[in-house]
Motif scaffolding. Structure first.
Motif, PDB file in Angstrom:
ATOM      1  N   ARG A 180       0.823  -1.318   0.077  1.00  0.00           N
ATOM      2  CA  ARG A 180       0.003  -0.114  -0.010  1.00  0.00           C
ATOM      3  C   ARG A 180       0.810   1.277   0.000  1.00  0.00           C
ATOM      4  NH1 ARG A 180      -3.577  -2.494   4.189  1.00  0.00           N
ATOM      5  NH2 ARG A 180      -5.377  -2.954   3.215  1.00  0.00           N
ATOM      6  N   LYS A 181       1.804   1.100   0.730  1.00  0.00           N
ATOM      7  CA  LYS A 181       2.769   2.388   0.867  1.00  0.00           C
ATOM      8  C   LYS A 181       3.373   2.865  -0.491  1.00  0.00           C
ATOM      9  CE  LYS A 181       4.511   1.631   5.600  1.00  0.00           C
ATOM     10  NZ  LYS A 181       5.586   1.226   6.370  1.00  0.00           N
ATOM     11  N   SER A 182       3.491   1.859  -1.566  1.00  0.00           N
ATOM     12  CA  SER A 182       3.923   2.036  -2.842  1.00  0.00           C
ATOM     13  C   SER A 182       2.783   2.227  -3.880  1.00  0.00           C
ATOM     14  CB  SER A 182       4.809   0.668  -3.055  1.00  0.00           C
ATOM     15  OG  SER A 182       5.826   0.644  -2.427  1.00  0.00           O
ATOM     16  N   GLY A 183       1.519   2.272  -3.235  1.00  0.00           N
ATOM     17  CA  GLY A 183       0.428   2.563  -4.215  1.00  0.00           C
ATOM     18  C   GLY A 183      -0.083   1.474  -4.883  1.00  0.00           C
ATOM     19  N   GLY A 184       0.204   0.184  -4.361  1.00  0.00           N
ATOM     20  CA  GLY A 184       0.028  -0.932  -5.119  1.00  0.00           C
ATOM     21  C   GLY A 184       1.139  -1.964  -5.256  1.00  0.00           C
ATOM     22  N   GLY A 185       0.763  -3.142  -6.065  1.00  0.00           N
ATOM     23  CA  GLY A 185       2.032  -3.758  -6.247  1.00  0.00           C
ATOM     24  C   GLY A 185       1.741  -5.162  -6.854  1.00  0.00           C
ATOM     25  N   VAL A 186       2.493  -6.298  -6.812  1.00  0.00           N
ATOM     26  CA  VAL A 186       2.125  -7.221  -7.188  1.00  0.00           C
ATOM     27  C   VAL A 186       2.599  -8.573  -6.120  1.00  0.00           C
ATOM     28  CG1 VAL A 186       2.725  -9.097  -9.255  1.00  0.00           C
ATOM     29  CG2 VAL A 186       2.864  -6.651  -9.548  1.00  0.00           C
ATOM     30  N   ILE A 187       1.702  -9.766  -6.292  1.00  0.00           N
ATOM     31  CA  ILE A 187       2.091 -10.685  -5.365  1.00  0.00           C
ATOM     32  C   ILE A 187       2.108 -11.968  -6.289  1.00  0.00           C
ATOM     33  CG2 ILE A 187       1.036 -12.189  -3.350  1.00  0.00           C
ATOM     34  CD1 ILE A 187      -0.194  -9.633  -2.274  1.00  0.00           C
ATOM     35  N   VAL A 188       2.894 -12.893  -6.253  1.00  0.00           N
ATOM     36  CA  VAL A 188       3.089 -14.253  -6.930  1.00  0.00           C
ATOM     37  C   VAL A 188       3.020 -15.167  -5.999  1.00  0.00           C
ATOM     38  CG1 VAL A 188       4.173 -15.684  -8.538  1.00  0.00           C
ATOM     39  CG2 VAL A 188       4.019 -13.104  -9.105  1.00  0.00           C
ATOM     40  N   ALA A 236       0.175  -6.174 -16.298  1.00  0.00           N
ATOM     41  CA  ALA A 236      -0.449  -5.179 -15.596  1.00  0.00           C
ATOM     42  C   ALA A 236      -2.286  -5.517 -15.562  1.00  0.00           C
ATOM     43  CB  ALA A 236      -0.365  -3.843 -15.897  1.00  0.00           C
ATOM     44  N   PHE A 237      -2.373  -6.440 -16.467  1.00  0.00           N
ATOM     45  CA  PHE A 237      -3.909  -6.754 -16.867  1.00  0.00           C
ATOM     46  C   PHE A 237      -4.358  -8.049 -16.330  1.00  0.00           C
ATOM     47  CE2 PHE A 237      -7.898  -7.087 -19.458  1.00  0.00           C
ATOM     48  CZ  PHE A 237      -8.675  -6.094 -19.191  1.00  0.00           C
ATOM     49  N   ILE A 238      -3.293  -8.692 -15.605  1.00  0.00           N
ATOM     50  CA  ILE A 238      -3.494 -10.082 -14.935  1.00  0.00           C
ATOM     51  C   ILE A 238      -3.410 -10.237 -13.835  1.00  0.00           C
ATOM     52  CG2 ILE A 238      -2.498 -12.309 -15.129  1.00  0.00           C
ATOM     53  CD1 ILE A 238      -1.204 -11.582 -17.573  1.00  0.00           C
ATOM     54  N   VAL A 281      -7.005 -12.955  -2.402  1.00  0.00           N
ATOM     55  CA  VAL A 281      -6.328 -11.889  -2.177  1.00  0.00           C
ATOM     56  C   VAL A 281      -6.737 -11.048  -3.523  1.00  0.00           C
ATOM     57  CG1 VAL A 281      -3.946 -10.691  -2.163  1.00  0.00           C
ATOM     58  CG2 VAL A 281      -4.798 -12.651  -0.600  1.00  0.00           C
ATOM     59  N   ALA A 282      -6.765 -11.730  -4.663  1.00  0.00           N
ATOM     60  CA  ALA A 282      -6.850 -10.789  -5.836  1.00  0.00           C
ATOM     61  C   ALA A 282      -8.303 -10.125  -6.110  1.00  0.00           C
ATOM     62  CB  ALA A 282      -6.859 -11.985  -7.183  1.00  0.00           C
ATOM     63  N   LYS A 283      -9.170 -10.665  -5.339  1.00  0.00           N
ATOM     64  CA  LYS A 283     -10.639 -10.121  -5.420  1.00  0.00           C
ATOM     65  C   LYS A 283     -10.622  -8.895  -4.443  1.00  0.00           C
ATOM     66  CE  LYS A 283     -14.978 -10.422  -6.278  1.00  0.00           C
ATOM     67  NZ  LYS A 283     -15.418 -10.376  -7.715  1.00  0.00           N
ATOM     68  N   ASP A 284     -10.068  -9.169  -3.379  1.00  0.00           N
ATOM     69  CA  ASP A 284     -10.052  -8.274  -2.070  1.00  0.00           C
ATOM     70  C   ASP A 284      -9.355  -7.004  -2.333  1.00  0.00           C
ATOM     71  OD1 ASP A 284     -11.857  -9.666  -0.508  1.00  0.00           O
ATOM     72  OD2 ASP A 284     -10.223 -10.677   0.717  1.00  0.00           O
ATOM     73  N   TYR A 285      -8.178  -6.945  -3.109  1.00  0.00           N
ATOM     74  CA  TYR A 285      -7.508  -5.957  -3.225  1.00  0.00           C
ATOM     75  C   TYR A 285      -7.227  -5.334  -4.596  1.00  0.00           C
ATOM     76  CZ  TYR A 285      -6.203  -7.461   1.541  1.00  0.00           C
ATOM     77  OH  TYR A 285      -6.153  -7.919   2.715  1.00  0.00           O
ATOM     78  N   ILE A 286      -7.917  -5.702  -5.342  1.00  0.00           N
ATOM     79  CA  ILE A 286      -7.992  -5.264  -6.743  1.00  0.00           C
ATOM     80  C   ILE A 286      -8.223  -3.727  -6.762  1.00  0.00           C
ATOM     81  CG2 ILE A 286     -10.505  -5.717  -7.409  1.00  0.00           C
ATOM     82  CD1 ILE A 286      -9.419  -6.518 -10.106  1.00  0.00           C
ATOM     83  N   ALA A 311      11.345 -17.245 -15.047  1.00  0.00           N
ATOM     84  CA  ALA A 311      10.998 -16.422 -16.326  1.00  0.00           C
ATOM     85  C   ALA A 311       9.366 -15.945 -16.379  1.00  0.00           C
ATOM     86  CB  ALA A 311      11.235 -17.157 -17.721  1.00  0.00           C
ATOM     87  N   LEU A 312       8.443 -17.126 -15.778  1.00  0.00           N
ATOM     88  CA  LEU A 312       7.033 -16.824 -15.676  1.00  0.00           C
ATOM     89  C   LEU A 312       6.817 -15.959 -14.468  1.00  0.00           C
ATOM     90  CD1 LEU A 312       4.139 -17.350 -16.401  1.00  0.00           C
ATOM     91  CD2 LEU A 312       4.255 -19.558 -15.271  1.00  0.00           C
ATOM     92  N   ALA A 313       7.539 -16.027 -13.451  1.00  0.00           N
ATOM     93  CA  ALA A 313       7.400 -15.317 -12.515  1.00  0.00           C
ATOM     94  C   ALA A 313       7.798 -13.506 -12.783  1.00  0.00           C
ATOM     95  CB  ALA A 313       8.374 -15.585 -11.280  1.00  0.00           C
ATOM     96  N   LEU A 314       8.806 -13.476 -13.741  1.00  0.00           N
ATOM     97  CA  LEU A 314       9.255 -12.184 -14.067  1.00  0.00           C
ATOM     98  C   LEU A 314       8.185 -11.579 -14.694  1.00  0.00           C
ATOM     99  CD1 LEU A 314      11.149  -9.786 -14.581  1.00  0.00           C
ATOM    100  CD2 LEU A 314      12.030 -11.335 -16.527  1.00  0.00           C
ATOM    101  N   TYR A 315       7.508 -12.187 -15.502  1.00  0.00           N
ATOM    102  CA  TYR A 315       6.397 -11.645 -16.441  1.00  0.00           C
ATOM    103  C   TYR A 315       5.123 -11.282 -15.676  1.00  0.00           C
ATOM    104  CZ  TYR A 315       2.166 -11.573 -19.415  1.00  0.00           C
ATOM    105  OH  TYR A 315       1.129 -11.025 -19.902  1.00  0.00           O
TER     106      TYR A 315
END
Length: 254
Positions: free
Chosen positions: A126-134, A236-238, A165-170, A225-229
């Motif tokens: 949140r401090k970064s304005g959002g981000g990614v979790i894998v 960004a749309f996934i 998590v994807a649903k709750d924080y989109i 490589a998949l994680a990097l993507y």
């Protein structure tokens, strides 16, 4: 493409195998990498590899199953952009051959460990304005795997947590996806063969490799490589997706 400059990434279990490969490739693409391992010494080889290539990396000793330890580490790291929940342990056994202590141990690391990191990482995202979790799930969450009762149970939970998590924080610009590998050639596989099949390692390695229709195990770098993507802006749309990377295991084994 796939540049991660000015991004801070946390990878749990980044000392070897898939986690090490993910840490190395994220650092190569410009991320400041923070590795969480049971002890900082467990991450030494990964740190050396990253630093010799001229990139930044830091190690943090932490038991992901310990809620307070995890909270303290994430507070020390501060605002982040990426979390990769990779730490986990394996177990072999059926429902009636899995001891309660073994079941609890797998749940503590593979389920509660992921929860602990999510709990502490989301405020830092949140401090970064959002981000990614894998999250690292497994094909064991998707299909029946012999003698993997506790492990399959845990990875099914990881997949479910990913969707939740994807649903709750989109709306907070936090994306969350999971990766479900089949067999990957890591030091764990080599140790498993050495301990259980010391007299016919090549034969058993070949047998395990051929359970994937593609005829071999994955390389850790292919999963990385998949994680990097998924961690990059190109994805960004996934969000809310699970990605099997399994050489055809879940669709062609029939």
């Amino acid at each position: 493409m796939f540049q991660l400059q000015n991004k801070k990434a946390v990878i749990t279990g980044g000392g070897s195998g898939i986690g090490q490969a993910i840490a190395v490739v994220l650092a190569k693409q410009g991320a400041e990498v923070h590795i969480i391992e049971l002890t900082a010494e467990h991450a030494a080889q990964t740190l050396k590899q990253i630093e010799e290539a001229g990139q930044k990396a830091y190690a943090h000793g932490c038991n992901v199953a310990d809620h307070q330890e995890v909270a303290s580490v994430f507070e020390a790291i501060g605002a982040i952009n990426i979390l990769v929940n990779n730490a986990g342990i394996a177990h072999i056994g059926k429902a009636d051959t899995t001891a309660e202590s073994d079941f609890d141990r797998v749940m503590q690391v593979n389920v509660k460990g992921v929860y602990n990191c999510l709990f502490s990482a989301i405020p830092q995202l949140r401090k970064s304005g959002g981000g990614v979790i894998v999250n690292m799930a497994s094909i064991a969450a998707l299909v029946g795997i012999p003698d993997r009762f506790a492990y399959s149970t845990a990875k099914g939970a990881v997949k479910a947590m990913t969707m939740s998590v994807a649903k709750d924080y989109i709306s907070e610009h936090i994306r969350c996806n999971s990766i479900s590998p089949a067999r990957v050639h890591t030091p764990f596989v080599d140790g498993f063969l050495k301990n259980n099949y010391p007299d016919n390692i090549p034969e058993m390695f070949d047998k395990l490799s051929k359970t994937q229709p593609i005829g071999r195990m994955a390389k850790p770098e292919e999963v990385a490589a998949l994680a990097l993507y998924l961690c990059s802006d190109e994805a960004a749309f996934i969000t809310g997706c699970d990605y099997p990377i399994d050489g055809g295991f879940t669709t062609l084994n029939n």
